[in-house]
Design a protein around this motif. Structure first.
Motif, PDB file in Angstrom:
ATOM      1  N   GLN A  89       0.851  -1.184   0.000  1.00  0.00           N
ATOM      2  CA  GLN A  89       0.000   0.000   0.000  1.00  0.00           C
ATOM      3  C   GLN A  89       0.889   1.236   0.000  1.00  0.00           C
ATOM      4  N   THR A  90       0.467   2.267  -0.735  1.00  0.00           N
ATOM      5  CA  THR A  90       1.239   3.503  -0.793  1.00  0.00           C
ATOM      6  C   THR A  90       0.361   4.700  -0.475  1.00  0.00           C
ATOM      7  N   GLN A  91       0.997   5.726   0.062  1.00  0.00           N
ATOM      8  CA  GLN A  91       0.365   7.026   0.254  1.00  0.00           C
ATOM      9  C   GLN A  91       1.355   8.065  -0.228  1.00  0.00           C
ATOM     10  N   GLU A  92       0.887   8.943  -1.114  1.00  0.00           N
ATOM     11  CA  GLU A  92       1.754   9.948  -1.705  1.00  0.00           C
ATOM     12  C   GLU A  92       1.106  11.322  -1.604  1.00  0.00           C
ATOM     13  N   ILE A  93       1.932  12.301  -1.288  1.00  0.00           N
ATOM     14  CA  ILE A  93       1.541  13.701  -1.403  1.00  0.00           C
ATOM     15  C   ILE A  93       2.439  14.260  -2.494  1.00  0.00           C
ATOM     16  N   LEU A  94       1.817  14.694  -3.571  1.00  0.00           N
ATOM     17  CA  LEU A  94       2.542  15.165  -4.745  1.00  0.00           C
ATOM     18  C   LEU A  94       2.374  16.672  -4.881  1.00  0.00           C
ATOM     19  N   HIS A  95       3.472  17.404  -4.793  1.00  0.00           N
ATOM     20  CA  HIS A  95       3.439  18.860  -4.983  1.00  0.00           C
ATOM     21  C   HIS A  95       4.090  19.151  -6.319  1.00  0.00           C
ATOM     22  N   MET A  96       3.248  19.537  -7.286  1.00  0.00           N
ATOM     23  CA  MET A  96       3.728  19.764  -8.633  1.00  0.00           C
ATOM     24  C   MET A  96       4.448  21.112  -8.756  1.00  0.00           C
ATOM     25  N   LYS A  97       5.262  21.220  -9.796  1.00  0.00           N
ATOM     26  CA  LYS A  97       5.999  22.465 -10.036  1.00  0.00           C
ATOM     27  C   LYS A  97       5.076  23.633 -10.329  1.00  0.00           C
ATOM     28  N   ASP A  98       3.853  23.340 -10.789  1.00  0.00           N
ATOM     29  CA  ASP A  98       2.894  24.415 -11.072  1.00  0.00           C
ATOM     30  C   ASP A  98       2.138  24.862  -9.811  1.00  0.00           C
ATOM     31  N   GLY A  99       2.512  24.308  -8.650  1.00  0.00           N
ATOM     32  CA  GLY A  99       1.908  24.710  -7.382  1.00  0.00           C
ATOM     33  C   GLY A  99       0.724  23.880  -6.947  1.00  0.00           C
ATOM     34  N   LYS A 100       0.235  22.990  -7.805  1.00  0.00           N
ATOM     35  CA  LYS A 100      -0.904  22.148  -7.452  1.00  0.00           C
ATOM     36  C   LYS A 100      -0.441  20.970  -6.591  1.00  0.00           C
ATOM     37  N   THR A 101      -1.381  20.429  -5.795  1.00  0.00           N
ATOM     38  CA  THR A 101      -1.072  19.310  -4.911  1.00  0.00           C
ATOM     39  C   THR A 101      -2.124  18.222  -5.050  1.00  0.00           C
ATOM     40  N   ARG A 102      -1.653  16.969  -5.072  1.00  0.00           N
ATOM     41  CA  ARG A 102      -2.537  15.792  -5.103  1.00  0.00           C
ATOM     42  C   ARG A 102      -2.138  14.863  -3.971  1.00  0.00           C
ATOM     43  N   VAL A 103      -3.099  14.106  -3.476  1.00  0.00           N
ATOM     44  CA  VAL A 103      -2.839  13.057  -2.487  1.00  0.00           C
ATOM     45  C   VAL A 103      -3.372  11.763  -3.078  1.00  0.00           C
ATOM     46  N   VAL A 104      -2.499  10.753  -3.134  1.00  0.00           N
ATOM     47  CA  VAL A 104      -2.849   9.500  -3.808  1.00  0.00           C
ATOM     48  C   VAL A 104      -2.585   8.321  -2.876  1.00  0.00           C
ATOM     49  N   GLY A 105      -3.570   7.441  -2.758  1.00  0.00           N
ATOM     50  CA  GLY A 105      -3.395   6.153  -2.083  1.00  0.00           C
ATOM     51  C   GLY A 105      -3.389   5.083  -3.149  1.00  0.00           C
ATOM     52  N   GLY A 106      -2.348   4.266  -3.153  1.00  0.00           N
ATOM     53  CA  GLY A 106      -2.222   3.275  -4.215  1.00  0.00           C
ATOM     54  C   GLY A 106      -1.922   1.882  -3.704  1.00  0.00           C
ATOM     55  N   LEU A 107      -1.864   0.956  -4.643  1.00  0.00           N
ATOM     56  CA  LEU A 107      -1.557  -0.432  -4.336  1.00  0.00           C
ATOM     57  C   LEU A 107      -0.669  -1.002  -5.423  1.00  0.00           C
ATOM     58  N   TYR A 108       0.452  -1.570  -5.005  1.00  0.00           N
ATOM     59  CA  TYR A 108       1.325  -2.316  -5.896  1.00  0.00           C
ATOM     60  C   TYR A 108       1.073  -3.799  -5.705  1.00  0.00           C
ATOM     61  N   GLU A 109       1.011  -4.527  -6.810  1.00  0.00           N
ATOM     62  CA  GLU A 109       1.013  -5.985  -6.793  1.00  0.00           C
ATOM     63  C   GLU A 109       2.317  -6.393  -7.461  1.00  0.00           C
ATOM     64  N   ASP A 110       3.145  -7.120  -6.724  1.00  0.00           N
ATOM     65  CA  ASP A 110       4.528  -7.342  -7.133  1.00  0.00           C
ATOM     66  C   ASP A 110       4.892  -8.808  -7.321  1.00  0.00           C
ATOM     67  N   GLU A 111       5.856  -8.996  -8.201  1.00  0.00           N
ATOM     68  CA  GLU A 111       6.585 -10.252  -8.325  1.00  0.00           C
ATOM     69  C   GLU A 111       8.048  -9.896  -8.157  1.00  0.00           C
ATOM     70  N   LEU A 112       8.770 -10.723  -7.416  1.00  0.00           N
ATOM     71  CA  LEU A 112      10.167 -10.445  -7.129  1.00  0.00           C
ATOM     72  C   LEU A 112      11.007 -11.681  -7.376  1.00  0.00           C
ATOM     73  N   GLY A 113      12.285 -11.443  -7.603  1.00  0.00           N
ATOM     74  CA  GLY A 113      13.239 -12.532  -7.753  1.00  0.00           C
ATOM     75  C   GLY A 113      14.490 -12.223  -6.953  1.00  0.00           C
ATOM     76  N   LYS A 114      15.093 -13.271  -6.425  1.00  0.00           N
ATOM     77  CA  LYS A 114      16.376 -13.121  -5.740  1.00  0.00           C
ATOM     78  C   LYS A 114      17.451 -13.390  -6.776  1.00  0.00           C
ATOM     79  N   ILE A 115      18.096 -12.309  -7.220  1.00  0.00           N
ATOM     80  CA  ILE A 115      19.037 -12.357  -8.336  1.00  0.00           C
ATOM     81  C   ILE A 115      20.426 -12.049  -7.791  1.00  0.00           C
ATOM     82  N   ASP A 116      21.342 -12.979  -7.969  1.00  0.00           N
ATOM     83  CA  ASP A 116      22.699 -12.834  -7.420  1.00  0.00           C
ATOM     84  C   ASP A 116      22.653 -12.500  -5.937  1.00  0.00           C
ATOM     85  N   GLY A 117      21.729 -13.161  -5.224  1.00  0.00           N
ATOM     86  CA  GLY A 117      21.629 -12.999  -3.779  1.00  0.00           C
ATOM     87  C   GLY A 117      20.918 -11.746  -3.312  1.00  0.00           C
TER      88      GLY A 117
END
Length: 137
Positions: A89-117
């Motif tokens: 789960q993610t929570q982001e506060i994004l302050h853009m260069k144009d002065g605008k602000t967004r707040v985003v709650g997201g979800l990553y679904e991941d696959e991972l590998g153990k590569i070279d340890g």
């Protein structure tokens, strides 16, 4: 569920910390280390293939931000040998260069590998779960 060796799950949680650190500092060198060379990233249905393409897109996207606060919490990690799946789960506060602000709650679904340890993302899929001020006004 959290399944598999604790040491591997801690390393995967720390991998997410490295990801978040790269985002907050807008540091592509740090952020890029979490991706396998041949990783894929499904970002709102747009697929990026290979670490270089992923990092290139990310740098472009980050160029419009003045600052970002990024928090992520693994809510599931399952390790089977040298592969794993996770949800973050993610929570982001994004302050853009144009002065605008967004707040985003997201979800990553991941696959991972153990590569070279070392654990790396081999595939990430991101979706927004909740958003405040999507237009940034």
């Amino acid at each position: 569920m959290f399944r598999g060796p604790l040491e591997d799950r801690v390393e995967i949680a720390e991998l997410n910390g490295t990801y978040a650190d790269g985002v907050v500092r807008k540091n592509a060198a740090t952020w890029g280390t979490v991706w396998a060379e041949n990783a894929t990233w499904d970002f709102f249905g747009q697929m990026f293939e290979g670490r270089d393409a992923i990092v290139g897109f990310w740098e472009q996207a980050m160029s419009g931000l003045e600052a970002v606060s990024f928090h992520c919490v693994p809510c599931m990690i399952e390790v089977t040998g040298d592969t794993a799946t996770s949800r973050v789960q993610t929570q982001e506060i994004l302050h853009m260069k144009d002065g605008k602000t967004r707040v985003v709650g997201g979800l990553y679904e991941d696959e991972l590998g153990k590569i070279d340890g070392k654990w790396q993302f081999t595939h990430r899929k991101f979706q927004i779960v909740a958003e405040y001020n999507p237009s940034g006004d």
